[in-house]
Design a protein around this motif. Structure first.
Motif, PDB file in Angstrom:
ATOM      1  N   GLY A 111     -56.426 -34.954  44.828  1.00 16.44           N
ATOM      2  CA  GLY A 111     -57.831 -34.980  44.441  1.00 16.44           C
ATOM      3  C   GLY A 111     -58.368 -36.384  44.264  1.00 16.44           C
ATOM      4  N   LEU A 112     -57.529 -37.277  43.739  1.00 18.71           N
ATOM      5  CA  LEU A 112     -57.954 -38.658  43.543  1.00 18.71           C
ATOM      6  C   LEU A 112     -58.160 -39.361  44.884  1.00 18.71           C
ATOM      7  CD1 LEU A 112     -58.556 -40.788  41.413  1.00 18.71           C
ATOM      8  CD2 LEU A 112     -56.136 -41.398  41.412  1.00 18.71           C
ATOM      9  N   ILE A 113     -57.295 -39.083  45.847  1.00 18.97           N
ATOM     10  CA  ILE A 113     -57.474 -39.653  47.184  1.00 18.97           C
ATOM     11  C   ILE A 113     -58.794 -39.181  47.781  1.00 18.97           C
ATOM     12  CG2 ILE A 113     -56.591 -39.700  49.544  1.00 18.97           C
ATOM     13  CD1 ILE A 113     -53.780 -39.425  48.388  1.00 18.97           C
ATOM     14  N   GLU A 114     -59.087 -37.912  47.645  1.00 19.49           N
ATOM     15  CA  GLU A 114     -60.324 -37.365  48.202  1.00 19.49           C
ATOM     16  C   GLU A 114     -61.547 -38.002  47.563  1.00 19.49           C
ATOM     17  OE1 GLU A 114     -58.361 -33.003  49.220  1.00 19.49           O
ATOM     18  OE2 GLU A 114     -59.353 -33.368  47.293  1.00 19.49           O
ATOM     19  N   PHE A 115     -61.487 -38.256  46.256  1.00 19.28           N
ATOM     20  CA  PHE A 115     -62.609 -38.935  45.611  1.00 19.28           C
ATOM     21  C   PHE A 115     -62.809 -40.331  46.181  1.00 19.28           C
ATOM     22  CE2 PHE A 115     -64.284 -41.936  42.561  1.00 19.28           C
ATOM     23  CZ  PHE A 115     -65.483 -41.333  42.215  1.00 19.28           C
ATOM     24  N   HIS A 116     -61.724 -41.081  46.317  1.00 19.46           N
ATOM     25  CA  HIS A 116     -61.844 -42.448  46.821  1.00 19.46           C
ATOM     26  C   HIS A 116     -62.270 -42.471  48.289  1.00 19.46           C
ATOM     27  CE1 HIS A 116     -60.745 -44.486  43.232  1.00 19.46           C
ATOM     28  NE2 HIS A 116     -59.522 -44.005  43.177  1.00 19.46           N
ATOM     29  N   ALA A 117     -61.882 -41.452  49.041  1.00 18.81           N
ATOM     30  CA  ALA A 117     -62.337 -41.372  50.433  1.00 18.81           C
ATOM     31  C   ALA A 117     -63.860 -41.345  50.488  1.00 18.81           C
ATOM     32  CB  ALA A 117     -61.757 -40.128  51.105  1.00 18.81           C
ATOM     33  N   ALA A 118     -64.464 -40.591  49.582  1.00 14.97           N
ATOM     34  CA  ALA A 118     -65.924 -40.523  49.534  1.00 14.97           C
ATOM     35  C   ALA A 118     -66.524 -41.769  48.886  1.00 14.97           C
ATOM     36  CB  ALA A 118     -66.361 -39.273  48.780  1.00 14.97           C
ATOM     37  N   GLU A 119     -65.875 -42.261  47.828  1.00 18.44           N
ATOM     38  CA  GLU A 119     -66.429 -43.408  47.105  1.00 18.44           C
ATOM     39  C   GLU A 119     -66.441 -44.661  47.969  1.00 18.44           C
ATOM     40  OE1 GLU A 119     -68.436 -45.224  44.197  1.00 18.44           O
ATOM     41  OE2 GLU A 119     -67.909 -43.097  44.276  1.00 18.44           O
ATOM     42  N   GLY A 120     -65.482 -44.789  48.872  1.00 20.35           N
ATOM     43  CA  GLY A 120     -65.479 -45.942  49.761  1.00 20.35           C
ATOM     44  C   GLY A 120     -66.706 -46.001  50.660  1.00 20.35           C
ATOM     45  N   GLN A 121     -67.378 -44.872  50.817  1.00 22.60           N
ATOM     46  CA  GLN A 121     -68.604 -44.815  51.615  1.00 22.60           C
ATOM     47  C   GLN A 121     -69.854 -45.009  50.761  1.00 22.60           C
ATOM     48  OE1 GLN A 121     -68.328 -41.508  54.716  1.00 22.60           O
ATOM     49  NE2 GLN A 121     -66.655 -40.936  53.337  1.00 22.60           N
ATOM     50  N   ARG A 161     -52.959 -44.067  42.603  1.00 19.91           N
ATOM     51  CA  ARG A 161     -53.946 -44.859  41.869  1.00 19.91           C
ATOM     52  C   ARG A 161     -54.039 -46.284  42.407  1.00 19.91           C
ATOM     53  NH1 ARG A 161     -53.432 -42.743  35.904  1.00 19.91           N
ATOM     54  NH2 ARG A 161     -55.472 -41.765  35.748  1.00 19.91           N
ATOM     55  N   LYS A 162     -52.947 -46.791  42.938  1.00 24.49           N
ATOM     56  CA  LYS A 162     -52.966 -48.146  43.494  1.00 24.49           C
ATOM     57  C   LYS A 162     -53.431 -48.138  44.948  1.00 24.49           C
ATOM     58  CE  LYS A 162     -51.156 -49.721  39.692  1.00 24.49           C
ATOM     59  NZ  LYS A 162     -52.037 -50.326  38.684  1.00 24.49           N
ATOM     60  N   VAL A 163     -52.867 -47.237  45.737  1.00 30.26           N
ATOM     61  CA  VAL A 163     -53.077 -47.293  47.183  1.00 30.26           C
ATOM     62  C   VAL A 163     -54.476 -46.817  47.581  1.00 30.26           C
ATOM     63  CG1 VAL A 163     -52.296 -46.384  49.402  1.00 30.26           C
ATOM     64  CG2 VAL A 163     -50.617 -47.070  47.678  1.00 30.26           C
ATOM     65  N   ALA A 164     -54.923 -45.690  47.058  1.00 34.31           N
ATOM     66  CA  ALA A 164     -56.159 -45.070  47.547  1.00 34.31           C
ATOM     67  C   ALA A 164     -57.396 -45.950  47.388  1.00 34.31           C
ATOM     68  CB  ALA A 164     -56.365 -43.711  46.880  1.00 34.31           C
ATOM     69  N   PRO A 165     -57.675 -46.510  46.196  1.00 32.09           N
ATOM     70  CA  PRO A 165     -58.887 -47.334  46.094  1.00 32.09           C
ATOM     71  C   PRO A 165     -58.805 -48.619  46.895  1.00 32.09           C
ATOM     72  CG  PRO A 165     -57.632 -47.449  44.066  1.00 32.09           C
ATOM     73  CD  PRO A 165     -57.002 -46.381  44.897  1.00 32.09           C
ATOM     74  N   ALA A 166     -57.601 -49.170  47.037  1.00 32.34           N
ATOM     75  CA  ALA A 166     -57.455 -50.408  47.805  1.00 32.34           C
ATOM     76  C   ALA A 166     -57.823 -50.186  49.267  1.00 32.34           C
ATOM     77  CB  ALA A 166     -56.026 -50.936  47.685  1.00 32.34           C
ATOM     78  N   ILE A 167     -57.253 -49.149  49.873  1.00 31.69           N
ATOM     79  CA  ILE A 167     -57.534 -48.951  51.295  1.00 31.69           C
ATOM     80  C   ILE A 167     -58.934 -48.384  51.506  1.00 31.69           C
ATOM     81  CG2 ILE A 167     -55.100 -48.762  51.857  1.00 31.69           C
ATOM     82  CD1 ILE A 167     -55.357 -45.811  52.077  1.00 31.69           C
ATOM     83  N   ALA A 168     -59.470 -47.653  50.523  1.00 26.38           N
ATOM     84  CA  ALA A 168     -60.858 -47.190  50.628  1.00 26.38           C
ATOM     85  C   ALA A 168     -61.821 -48.366  50.635  1.00 26.38           C
ATOM     86  CB  ALA A 168     -61.188 -46.239  49.485  1.00 26.38           C
ATOM     87  N   ALA A 169     -61.469 -49.422  49.890  1.00 30.27           N
ATOM     88  CA  ALA A 169     -62.331 -50.608  49.810  1.00 30.27           C
ATOM     89  C   ALA A 169     -62.183 -51.519  51.020  1.00 30.27           C
ATOM     90  CB  ALA A 169     -62.002 -51.389  48.541  1.00 30.27           C
ATOM     91  N   GLY A 196     -52.000 -41.336  59.785  1.00 25.15           N
ATOM     92  CA  GLY A 196     -52.504 -42.307  60.745  1.00 25.15           C
ATOM     93  C   GLY A 196     -52.849 -43.658  60.167  1.00 25.15           C
ATOM     94  N   LEU A 197     -52.471 -43.937  58.915  1.00 28.23           N
ATOM     95  CA  LEU A 197     -52.758 -45.252  58.342  1.00 28.23           C
ATOM     96  C   LEU A 197     -51.868 -46.299  59.014  1.00 28.23           C
ATOM     97  CD1 LEU A 197     -54.345 -46.726  56.032  1.00 28.23           C
ATOM     98  CD2 LEU A 197     -52.234 -46.547  54.691  1.00 28.23           C
ATOM     99  N   PRO A 198     -52.453 -47.359  59.553  1.00 24.25           N
ATOM    100  CA  PRO A 198     -51.630 -48.396  60.182  1.00 24.25           C
ATOM    101  C   PRO A 198     -50.570 -48.922  59.213  1.00 24.25           C
ATOM    102  CG  PRO A 198     -53.938 -48.729  60.716  1.00 24.25           C
ATOM    103  CD  PRO A 198     -53.894 -47.636  59.689  1.00 24.25           C
ATOM    104  N   GLY A 199     -49.391 -49.232  59.755  1.00 22.46           N
ATOM    105  CA  GLY A 199     -48.253 -49.583  58.917  1.00 22.46           C
ATOM    106  C   GLY A 199     -48.381 -50.886  58.175  1.00 22.46           C
ATOM    107  N   ASN A 200     -49.310 -51.756  58.578  1.00 21.87           N
ATOM    108  CA  ASN A 200     -49.467 -53.019  57.860  1.00 21.87           C
ATOM    109  C   ASN A 200     -50.575 -52.961  56.809  1.00 21.87           C
ATOM    110  OD1 ASN A 200     -51.677 -52.980  59.563  1.00 21.87           O
ATOM    111  ND2 ASN A 200     -51.028 -54.740  60.796  1.00 21.87           N
ATOM    112  N   ILE A 201     -51.129 -51.788  56.556  1.00 22.79           N
ATOM    113  CA  ILE A 201     -52.188 -51.664  55.547  1.00 22.79           C
ATOM    114  C   ILE A 201     -51.596 -51.318  54.186  1.00 22.79           C
ATOM    115  CG2 ILE A 201     -54.335 -50.513  54.945  1.00 22.79           C
ATOM    116  CD1 ILE A 201     -54.352 -52.325  57.472  1.00 22.79           C
ATOM    117  N   ALA A 202     -50.661 -50.387  54.125  1.00 23.77           N
ATOM    118  CA  ALA A 202     -49.988 -50.050  52.874  1.00 23.77           C
ATOM    119  C   ALA A 202     -48.490 -50.108  53.107  1.00 23.77           C
ATOM    120  CB  ALA A 202     -50.403 -48.666  52.387  1.00 23.77           C
TER     121      ALA A 202
END
Length: 477
Positions: A111-121, A161-169, A196-202
């Motif tokens: 659920g937290l990932i889904e929130f950040h997916a939207a918040e990044g937009q 909590r660390k990964v999702a907001p970072a990559i959303a931003a 499908g996240l590129p391997g050098n992002i996280a």
């Protein structure tokens, strides 16, 4: 997919790495004390490779449209939901919490990932009013590669909590989870990889904590530090990060006060607090710990708390009958036992628990201690375990003074039906989060963080993405 991951590894530049003569760390099952896997530890060359990859990854990822980032984040969330049973089982086997709690944690992570997916937009700049022919704008841009360190108590949620907001931003991130709970982090990262996240992002690295933190934070590649853990370690990392004046988000320890007033719904309050106190064996940074109870209901509260606690069943978290599992490692039961004995020796009354659990694992009984003197070690240092400390108070002013007595300010809980008092407590209790007549503090859309020595900055909510952005003013004539 029912057993603990047979293959643990580092995840660097899209490659899972193990062996190669690297040192390893033996992982123990906290419910049995038996070994269950070996974790490879990163070398300096591994860290340099991760830094180089993060630098390249950030240069490309920041250009990716927020909508495209959101697609990958949502895919990862869907995979976590699909694999929730397996990831939860892994979390229980390495951290000890009951399976139901672990599964709830995993689903909350999705659920937290889904929130950040939207918040990044929803990262908005603004245009400022200027005379004709001029324009001033405020832009928000990703800060850059992040070095993130997280604790073992929520081995899936802390990673997200660390990964999702970072990559959303639009940032890249190198994550160092706890070496005591690596399996959950590995399984979550596999979901991001398969999404499908590129391997050098996280990327994920494990190793000697001091070596990794010094190397990553000394690198000019790293632009932000994000840390969840103890106050002493957090202070040490802040000093390292200060050398390059990097951005920081620090979620440090707490020692949560609970203010229970005589106008509360006593039975409901007890049912709520006993269940929440012993969640994850009390190994929660926002765990209710210092119970300050108004004199008029003090004796009934103490009696009801002890009665409920004695009915709890402790055992292997994979056993559905267990209300509470073991502590996460062999150090914790001894640390809790020392605090309990200290309180007992200076006059506190141990009304439930107060000793180690049965079996070969790292168990300690859920414990209730009444009439705890303020000088007791547990009243001043965060126990981080299954111990409820109870004291009486007389007036509202006494309660607030006790809540604010310590240098920590992460979470606080208050139980009262008086609306005026609720408003007063909201204003005067020094904490980054306050729950009134309930105990839930974690919501995807709400900031999570503390004040005073419990840290600064927030995770979750819009603040979680904003913490990975810099603000730039542009003035054009």
């Amino acid at each position: 997919m029912t057993d603990y991951p047979a293959q643990l590894g580092l995840y660097i530049d899209g490659e899972w790495i193990s062996g190669g003569g690297r040192d390893t760390h033996r992982l123990l099952n906290p419910a049995t004390g038996e070994g269950q896997a070996d974790l490879p530890l990163a070398t300096i060359a591994d860290l340099d490779r991760a830094l180089a990859a993060a630098e390249r990854g950030f240069a490309e990822w920041r250009k990716v449209a927020p909508e495209a980032r959101a697609v990958i984040l949502n895919r990862a969330a869907a995979l976590i939901r699909e694999r929730a049973e397996h990831i939860a089982r892994v979390a229980t086997m390495e951290q000890g919490k009951p399976f139901a709690e672990a599964k709830g944690e995993v689903l909350a992570s999705a659920g937290l990932i889904e929130f950040h997916a939207a918040e990044g937009q929803r990262v908005y700049g603004r245009v400022l009013m200027r005379p004709p022919g001029m324009r001033s704008m405020v832009l928000h841009q990703p800060v850059g590669p992040v070095a993130a360190f997280c604790a073992w108590n929520f081995p899936a949620l802390n990673v997200v909590r660390k990964v999702a907001p970072a990559i959303a931003a639009g940032c890249s991130i190198i994550l160092k989870p706890s070496e005591e709970t690596p399996g959950s982090a590995v399984e979550v990262m596999r979901c991001f990889q398969d999404a499908g996240l590129p391997g050098n992002i996280a990327q994920i690295v494990f190793g000697v904590p001091d070596q990794i933190s010094r190397h990553l934070l000394a690198s000019p590649v790293t632009k932000k530090l994000s840390f969840t853990g103890s106050v002493p370690v957090g202070k040490a990392l802040m000093k390292l990060a200060a050398d390059s004046v990097m951005r920081m988000t620090m979620e440090l320890g707490g020692h949560s006060p609970v203010l229970v007033f005589d106008d509360c719904d006593l039975q409901k309050t007890l049912d709520t607090l006993v269940a929440h106190k012993f969640r994850n064996a009390g190994q929660v940074c926002v765990s209710p710990t210092r119970f300050h109870v108004q004199q008029g209901i003090y004796d009934r509260f103490v009696e009801g708390f002890a009665e409920r606690t004695k009915k709890m069943s402790i055992g292997n978290g994979l056993d559905a009958a267990s209300n509470m599992g073991p502590m996460a490692n062999s150090r914790r039961p001894d640390a809790i036992a020392a605090m309990v004995e200290d309180a007992r020796s200076i006059g506190a009354r141990v009304l439930a628990g107060g000793g180690p659990g049965d079996g070969g694992g790292f168990f300690y009984q859920p414990t209730v201690i009444a009439d705890v003197p303020l000088e007791a070690k547990a009243m001043n240092d965060e126990p981080f375990g299954p111990v409820a400390l109870i004291r009486p108070f007389a007036t509202d002013e006494d309660a607030v003074a006790e809540a604010n007595r310590l240098p920590y300010g992460l979470a606080a809980y208050c139980f009262t039906e008086n609306g005026r008092r609720q408003n007063m407590l909201s204003e005067t209790v020094e904490a980054g989060m306050i729950a009134i007549n309930q105990v839930r503090l974690t919501w995807p859309d709400a900031p999570f963080g503390g004040v005073k020595e419990s840290g600064f900055g927030s995770e979750d909510g819009p603040e979680g993405v904003a913490a990975h952005m810099i603000t730039k003013a542009v003035h054009i004539a």
